[in-house]
Design a protein around this motif. Sequence first.
Motif, PDB file in Angstrom:
ATOM      1  N   ALA A   1     -68.542  -3.583  -9.338  1.00  0.00           N
ATOM      2  CA  ALA A   1     -67.678  -2.506  -9.823  1.00  0.00           C
ATOM      3  C   ALA A   1     -67.644  -2.575 -11.330  1.00  0.00           C
ATOM      4  O   ALA A   1     -67.930  -3.624 -11.927  1.00  0.00           O
ATOM      5  CB  ALA A   1     -66.265  -2.634  -9.261  1.00  0.00           C
ATOM      6  N   TYR A   2     -67.326  -1.454 -11.944  1.00  0.00           N
ATOM      7  CA  TYR A   2     -67.019  -1.458 -13.368  1.00  0.00           C
ATOM      8  C   TYR A   2     -65.566  -1.894 -13.518  1.00  0.00           C
ATOM      9  O   TYR A   2     -64.660  -1.296 -12.925  1.00  0.00           O
ATOM     10  CB  TYR A   2     -67.226  -0.068 -13.971  1.00  0.00           C
ATOM     11  N   LEU A   3     -65.362  -2.953 -14.296  1.00  0.00           N
ATOM     12  CA  LEU A   3     -64.013  -3.488 -14.529  1.00  0.00           C
ATOM     13  C   LEU A   3     -63.596  -3.200 -15.961  1.00  0.00           C
ATOM     14  O   LEU A   3     -64.379  -3.394 -16.894  1.00  0.00           O
ATOM     15  CB  LEU A   3     -63.976  -4.994 -14.285  1.00  0.00           C
ATOM     16  N   GLN A   4     -62.354  -2.764 -16.124  1.00  0.00           N
ATOM     17  CA  GLN A   4     -61.795  -2.565 -17.457  1.00  0.00           C
ATOM     18  C   GLN A   4     -60.571  -3.462 -17.594  1.00  0.00           C
ATOM     19  O   GLN A   4     -59.506  -3.157 -17.070  1.00  0.00           O
ATOM     20  CB  GLN A   4     -61.401  -1.107 -17.693  1.00  0.00           C
ATOM     21  N   PRO A   5     -60.722  -4.605 -18.292  1.00  0.00           N
ATOM     22  CA  PRO A   5     -59.603  -5.538 -18.405  1.00  0.00           C
ATOM     23  C   PRO A   5     -58.531  -4.997 -19.345  1.00  0.00           C
ATOM     24  O   PRO A   5     -58.824  -4.204 -20.246  1.00  0.00           O
ATOM     25  CB  PRO A   5     -60.265  -6.798 -18.976  1.00  0.00           C
ATOM     26  N   PRO A   6     -57.287  -5.423 -19.164  1.00  0.00           N
ATOM     27  CA  PRO A   6     -56.205  -4.921 -20.017  1.00  0.00           C
ATOM     28  C   PRO A   6     -56.280  -5.440 -21.449  1.00  0.00           C
ATOM     29  O   PRO A   6     -55.930  -4.731 -22.398  1.00  0.00           O
ATOM     30  CB  PRO A   6     -54.937  -5.403 -19.311  1.00  0.00           C
ATOM     31  N   VAL A   7     -56.733  -6.677 -21.607  1.00  0.00           N
ATOM     32  CA  VAL A   7     -56.886  -7.279 -22.940  1.00  0.00           C
ATOM     33  C   VAL A   7     -58.147  -8.130 -22.919  1.00  0.00           C
ATOM     34  O   VAL A   7     -58.677  -8.468 -21.855  1.00  0.00           O
ATOM     35  CB  VAL A   7     -55.666  -8.157 -23.324  1.00  0.00           C
ATOM     36  N   LEU A   8     -58.640  -8.482 -24.086  1.00  0.00           N
ATOM     37  CA  LEU A   8     -59.891  -9.228 -24.189  1.00  0.00           C
ATOM     38  C   LEU A   8     -59.802 -10.579 -23.491  1.00  0.00           C
ATOM     39  O   LEU A   8     -60.777 -11.059 -22.922  1.00  0.00           O
ATOM     40  CB  LEU A   8     -60.258  -9.418 -25.666  1.00  0.00           C
ATOM     41  N   THR A   9     -58.623 -11.203 -23.504  1.00  0.00           N
ATOM     42  CA  THR A   9     -58.483 -12.550 -22.945  1.00  0.00           C
ATOM     43  C   THR A   9     -58.208 -12.555 -21.447  1.00  0.00           C
ATOM     44  O   THR A   9     -58.100 -13.617 -20.842  1.00  0.00           O
ATOM     45  CB  THR A   9     -57.338 -13.283 -23.658  1.00  0.00           C
ATOM     46  N   ALA A  10     -58.099 -11.393 -20.842  1.00  0.00           N
ATOM     47  CA  ALA A  10     -57.786 -11.334 -19.411  1.00  0.00           C
ATOM     48  C   ALA A  10     -58.930 -11.888 -18.579  1.00  0.00           C
ATOM     49  O   ALA A  10     -60.107 -11.706 -18.912  1.00  0.00           O
ATOM     50  CB  ALA A  10     -57.488  -9.896 -18.999  1.00  0.00           C
ATOM     51  N   GLN A  11     -58.607 -12.557 -17.486  1.00  0.00           N
ATOM     52  CA  GLN A  11     -59.608 -13.061 -16.554  1.00  0.00           C
ATOM     53  C   GLN A  11     -59.674 -12.103 -15.364  1.00  0.00           C
ATOM     54  O   GLN A  11     -58.944 -12.236 -14.382  1.00  0.00           O
ATOM     55  CB  GLN A  11     -59.264 -14.475 -16.088  1.00  0.00           C
ATOM     56  N   ALA A  12     -60.583 -11.131 -15.480  1.00  0.00           N
ATOM     57  CA  ALA A  12     -60.764 -10.141 -14.421  1.00  0.00           C
ATOM     58  C   ALA A  12     -61.919 -10.567 -13.528  1.00  0.00           C
ATOM     59  O   ALA A  12     -62.910 -11.124 -14.009  1.00  0.00           O
ATOM     60  CB  ALA A  12     -61.033  -8.771 -15.021  1.00  0.00           C
ATOM     61  N   TRP A  13     -61.821 -10.269 -12.236  1.00  0.00           N
ATOM     62  CA  TRP A  13     -62.868 -10.697 -11.308  1.00  0.00           C
ATOM     63  C   TRP A  13     -63.038  -9.699 -10.171  1.00  0.00           C
ATOM     64  O   TRP A  13     -62.165  -8.889  -9.885  1.00  0.00           O
ATOM     65  CB  TRP A  13     -62.556 -12.087 -10.730  1.00  0.00           C
TER      66      TRP A  13
ATOM     67  N   ARG B   1     -66.662 -15.149  -5.645  1.00  0.00           N
ATOM     68  CA  ARG B   1     -65.975 -14.491  -6.754  1.00  0.00           C
ATOM     69  C   ARG B   1     -66.868 -14.518  -7.996  1.00  0.00           C
ATOM     70  O   ARG B   1     -67.560 -15.493  -8.262  1.00  0.00           O
ATOM     71  CB  ARG B   1     -64.645 -15.180  -7.055  1.00  0.00           C
ATOM     72  N   SER B   2     -66.823 -13.433  -8.748  1.00  0.00           N
ATOM     73  CA  SER B   2     -67.581 -13.330  -9.995  1.00  0.00           C
ATOM     74  C   SER B   2     -66.628 -12.876 -11.085  1.00  0.00           C
ATOM     75  O   SER B   2     -66.020 -11.797 -10.994  1.00  0.00           O
ATOM     76  CB  SER B   2     -68.737 -12.337  -9.829  1.00  0.00           C
ATOM     77  N   VAL B   3     -66.476 -13.710 -12.126  1.00  0.00           N
ATOM     78  CA  VAL B   3     -65.489 -13.469 -13.183  1.00  0.00           C
ATOM     79  C   VAL B   3     -66.161 -12.777 -14.364  1.00  0.00           C
ATOM     80  O   VAL B   3     -67.240 -13.180 -14.813  1.00  0.00           O
ATOM     81  CB  VAL B   3     -64.848 -14.795 -13.645  1.00  0.00           C
ATOM     82  N   LEU B   4     -65.519 -11.737 -14.859  1.00  0.00           N
ATOM     83  CA  LEU B   4     -66.032 -10.991 -16.007  1.00  0.00           C
ATOM     84  C   LEU B   4     -65.780 -11.760 -17.302  1.00  0.00           C
ATOM     85  O   LEU B   4     -64.672 -12.222 -17.557  1.00  0.00           O
ATOM     86  CB  LEU B   4     -65.350  -9.620 -16.074  1.00  0.00           C
ATOM     87  N   SER B   5     -66.834 -11.889 -18.102  1.00  0.00           N
ATOM     88  CA  SER B   5     -66.692 -12.410 -19.464  1.00  0.00           C
ATOM     89  C   SER B   5     -66.775 -11.213 -20.397  1.00  0.00           C
ATOM     90  O   SER B   5     -67.841 -10.829 -20.864  1.00  0.00           O
ATOM     91  CB  SER B   5     -67.799 -13.422 -19.776  1.00  0.00           C
ATOM     92  N   ALA B   6     -65.640 -10.590 -20.638  1.00  0.00           N
ATOM     93  CA  ALA B   6     -65.626  -9.281 -21.300  1.00  0.00           C
ATOM     94  C   ALA B   6     -65.840  -9.401 -22.805  1.00  0.00           C
ATOM     95  O   ALA B   6     -65.219 -10.239 -23.460  1.00  0.00           O
ATOM     96  CB  ALA B   6     -64.303  -8.584 -21.030  1.00  0.00           C
ATOM     97  N   PRO B   7     -66.691  -8.533 -23.364  1.00  0.00           N
ATOM     98  CA  PRO B   7     -66.843  -8.486 -24.823  1.00  0.00           C
ATOM     99  C   PRO B   7     -65.813  -7.589 -25.490  1.00  0.00           C
ATOM    100  O   PRO B   7     -65.741  -7.524 -26.710  1.00  0.00           O
ATOM    101  CB  PRO B   7     -68.250  -7.918 -24.992  1.00  0.00           C
ATOM    102  N   GLY B   8     -65.034  -6.889 -24.694  1.00  0.00           N
ATOM    103  CA  GLY B   8     -64.031  -5.958 -25.226  1.00  0.00           C
ATOM    104  C   GLY B   8     -63.156  -5.475 -24.098  1.00  0.00           C
ATOM    105  O   GLY B   8     -63.015  -6.138 -23.064  1.00  0.00           O
ATOM    106  N   THR B   9     -62.566  -4.299 -24.256  1.00  0.00           N
ATOM    107  CA  THR B   9     -61.692  -3.740 -23.220  1.00  0.00           C
ATOM    108  C   THR B   9     -62.261  -2.438 -22.665  1.00  0.00           C
ATOM    109  O   THR B   9     -61.525  -1.573 -22.204  1.00  0.00           O
ATOM    110  CB  THR B   9     -60.276  -3.500 -23.773  1.00  0.00           C
ATOM    111  N   GLY B  10     -63.587  -2.305 -22.694  1.00  0.00           N
ATOM    112  CA  GLY B  10     -64.235  -1.146 -22.091  1.00  0.00           C
ATOM    113  C   GLY B  10     -64.532  -1.392 -20.629  1.00  0.00           C
ATOM    114  O   GLY B  10     -63.963  -2.289 -19.994  1.00  0.00           O
TER     115      GLY B  10
END
Length: 744
Positions: free
Chosen positions: A233-245, A262-271
């Motif tokens: 899925a496309y995930l959009q985390p609330p903040v850069l430091t959030a651990q979304a999965w 489980r696969s955890v997103l290492s987000a470069p931003g909040t897109g």
Amino acid sequence: MPIPGNLLSATTESIDPNTSGWIQKLNCGPLLKGTGGRNGDGCLVTKSLLAGEVQARTVSSYPVVAGTVYQAFADTAGVVPERIGIRWLTAAGTEIAVTWSLTTAGSSPSWHRVGVAGAAPVGTATAQVLLSSTETSGAVAHYWENIYLGLPIRTTGNLLPFGTESTEIDASGWTAEVNAAVSRQVPVVQWAVGTYTAGGHTLALTAVAGGNAAAVAVDRPQVTPGTEYVAYAYLQPPVLTAQAWIELRFYDSNGNQIAAQRSVLSAPGTGMYRQTASMVAPANAATCSAAAGLTGASAGQTLRLETVVISVAPVLQSGTVLPYGDGSMEQGVAGWATVSGAATLARSTPWGFASLEGGYSLTVTSSTATTSVIRSAKFPTPGGAGLNWRAQAVAHLGAGAWSSITVRVRWYDEDGSDLGTTGGTSWSLPGTGWYILPTDAQAPAGAAQAAIEITASASAITSVVYLDVAALWQVLPQTAVAADDTGGYITLTLRELPVDYRISIYREGPDGLRSLVRGTAGLIDKQLVTADLLVVEDHEAPMNISVRYRIELYDEDGALAFGRSSTLVTVRLDDINVAWLKDPGNPQRNVRVMVQEAPDWTRPIEQTAYVIKGRRNKVVLSGRRQGMEGDLAVVTRSDEERRALHLLLDSGNVLLWQAVPGMGVDDMYVAVGQTPETRMSKLAQDEWRVWTLPLIEQDMPVTTVVNGAAGRTWTDVVAEFPTCADLLTAYATCEDLLLDRRTG
């Protein structure tokens, strides 16, 4: 490019060349054609008369079927939020209701997507698209283009239904699991103009209180044990430091969860970032589902999900024995480990920083200028000794320097005992691009398993190399051909094609003349290569004549890079009394018929004769002599053949007539006129029929494409239709089901 399946015309969709498909509905001045669109240059400009809601609608009303779900979306830009709606009308044009999208959470002068979907209410006969924005003053412009109305566009192969994948209808496909509230939102997000499965509503998972929060899909689609699946899925985390999965889950026949990845997103931003989890279904798995969440969320934080998919795992390389997780590194280092040396392994970070496929790669870091050996897990290599296998990884220099990277295959027997390595090729990385590093190895006696082994020699401290798209597969012929005499066609199989190159495929006869081969996108002439494997059925190959296929591949600059040829192959038609009648675009309709009488040909010509006074001979002005015309008499010998010939002729398409060579006629494309069908005898039980087919010679159809299921399988049918009875109301024939041509 027109959106596939759009009920709107190309002009109404793209606002090119004019705005004739649209009309004002509410508080709207004259509609204007703007520039700067993405689906063609044009765009629709609505301008407010006064402060308040502005609406425009399609001029036409489009036939729909009550109870069927339809989708509408558009790309839009402006200074205020907006929404899109589907207006449902009776046969008399009376409005029944409007299904509105939620209003976007913000506004943007850049193109972004709005969308909505819903079932047509009882009594609905037609529908219109409504575009709406609420301006704060008069004379304010809003922009629209790339507009769609039609059946839902979903991800082919998705086990989840459209409503769960997209949340365009509602959020009923999801339920809160831990510390979460589930709703829908429409963030302002720009998607590629041709990305039709994303945009519009997103699933919003909001943490009720501080702590972990999660939601899970309600659907439990069936799975096959031993098959590898992915959830993404496309995930959009609330903040850069959030651990979304995102998590792929499996359940047994009693509904108990038995496994999860489980696969955890290492987000470069909040897109929006696509995150993937993959796993092989356990032996006792019966169903699956997807879940998503936040670890350690703050109260009120919201994770958004877009385009949620569960499907069979994609194939990184045809025939590879490595699971997707071990070849792509999307959820971690999988089974890779350091056997010796100082190298450490990790998944690259953040998302998109270093990757060829997906969002991540395997990061190999050596703190010292020494040699390290890393190795994948062991995987079955069926077939036994003597078979040739190819191991491959794609490498990208990250930092420092590497004097060499050697790829080998390490073999094991059934019990896991080490049989050593075979093969081995050393490579250098001359630049910072991505380089394919293959090696071939022959399986030794007793080999039943194998691993990819990479020896990396760092020549500087703190050296980094990224590895992606790792694969191990048995080497099969790059080009293979097989004739199917019963079906009257040749199958051409091409392996190890370079993705993103362009390909042309020619059929070459004994005289050296070449003809382009037809595929699902038309004649295969510099078409884009999207996968390393391509299988083409050539239903226009001649009968009883040996042909070969010439394949030409062109690089991204359009220059001929290399080519290859097939061996000779012949598809046979042994009965001289039988001929093929084929529809080039619909090979499922091809039929073999008995010839009663061949045509007596005529070749018409346009001529005008003038009598000149005082001259003995007329003066004749002639056009070019036309193609052949004549009547072909054929016989069908059963009700099945008769129905098949009716189906073939129903469309009125240009057909291909193929007879046995030596019968005085070459393969010929023909148009068929009015066709009398008579009985062979007076007995009512006699199934034989005589058909007279008036033929007019035609040129080979150039724009015709080979119709097919477009990647759809029974998995997609099951995801869209709960029962067989639903199929009976949606499709008139089995062919309509194959081609996804729905009633209404």
